[in-house]
Design an enzyme around this catalytic site. Structure first.
Site, PDB file in Angstrom:
ATOM      1  N   ASN A  47       0.857  -1.183   0.000  1.00 18.73           N
ATOM      2  CA  ASN A  47       0.000   0.000   0.000  1.00 18.73           C
ATOM      3  C   ASN A  47       0.896   1.236   0.000  1.00 18.73           C
ATOM      4  O   ASN A  47       1.876   1.308   0.737  1.00 18.73           O
ATOM      5  CB  ASN A  47      -0.927  -0.020   1.220  1.00 18.73           C
ATOM      6  CG  ASN A  47      -2.036   1.000   1.094  1.00 18.73           C
ATOM      7  OD1 ASN A  47      -1.797   2.199   1.040  1.00 18.73           O
ATOM      8  ND2 ASN A  47      -3.266   0.518   1.051  1.00 18.73           N
ATOM      9  N   HIS A  48       0.546   2.214  -0.798  1.00 18.44           N
ATOM     10  CA  HIS A  48       1.358   3.427  -0.925  1.00 18.44           C
ATOM     11  C   HIS A  48       1.066   4.485   0.137  1.00 18.44           C
ATOM     12  O   HIS A  48       1.702   5.544   0.138  1.00 18.44           O
ATOM     13  CB  HIS A  48       1.129   4.061  -2.304  1.00 18.44           C
ATOM     14  CG  HIS A  48       1.766   3.320  -3.429  1.00 18.44           C
ATOM     15  ND1 HIS A  48       1.230   3.302  -4.700  1.00 18.44           N
ATOM     16  CD2 HIS A  48       2.892   2.576  -3.489  1.00 18.44           C
ATOM     17  CE1 HIS A  48       2.007   2.586  -5.492  1.00 18.44           C
ATOM     18  NE2 HIS A  48       3.014   2.118  -4.781  1.00 18.44           N
TER      19      HIS A  48
END
Length: 176
Positions: A47-48
């Site tokens: 996940n960024h």
């Protein structure tokens, strides 16, 4: 499906991460399987979310290893975290698979944290759920009428966009 199966597929979200200094709130839809199992916002390693926050406010420094340190970093920037949904039924992690959504209590949250000025939706699904499940109740009670809303590209690894491409839109938070 019997009631045991229904209870097992009912997911409960995470509590809000917020304090009185928060001016911004980032809302996801509902944590994914990995985040729920770790009991951490944006806990999936691909996940960024955390790299985006650190790119905005820490000159691209790598996110802290300890979850508590990442939460403190967000709070120090005046950013709170929560999700639109308190619970739902869903197989897997995709927003498209959400069934029987139950919204969090935003009336209580906004009354407790009147300093919130901006809400950033982490993806279109969060925005759509909020506008359907939450906003009508807020408008009816004239709560949060001063809040400005902005939808950002989802930080999820399911959103096929590079970190740098997402960062172009996410930088608006640094200007808030």
């Amino acid at each position: 499906m019997d009631t045991t199966d229904q209870e097992e597929s009912r997911l409960q979200g995470l509590p809000p991460v917020i304090d009185a200094s928060c001016r911004m709130l980032i809302l996801g839809s509902m944590p994914g399987v990995v985040s729920l199992s770790k009991q951490e916002y944006y806990g999936h390693p691909r996940n960024h979310f955390w790299p985006l926050l650190y790119a905005i406010w820490a000159e691209g420094r790598a996110p802290a290893a300890a979850y508590r340190d990442r939460l403190n970093f967000a709070l120090k920037q005046g950013v709170g975290l929560w999700d639109v949904l308190a619970g739902c039924e869903r197989e897997g992690s995709l927003d498209a698979d959400i069934r029987k959504p139950e919204a969090n209590d935003f009336i209580l949250l906004l009354n407790e944290y009147p300093s919130l000025e901006r809400v950033f939706f982490n993806g279109k699904a969060a925005e759509q759920l909020y506008r359907k499940q939450v906003l009508p109740q807020l408008l009816e009670r004239e709560i949060g009428t001063n809040i400005r809303y902005h939808t950002l590209p989802s930080s999820s690894p399911a959103r096929a966009m590079s970190l740098q491409a997402k960062l172009v839109d996410w930088r608006i938070m640094g200007d808030a």
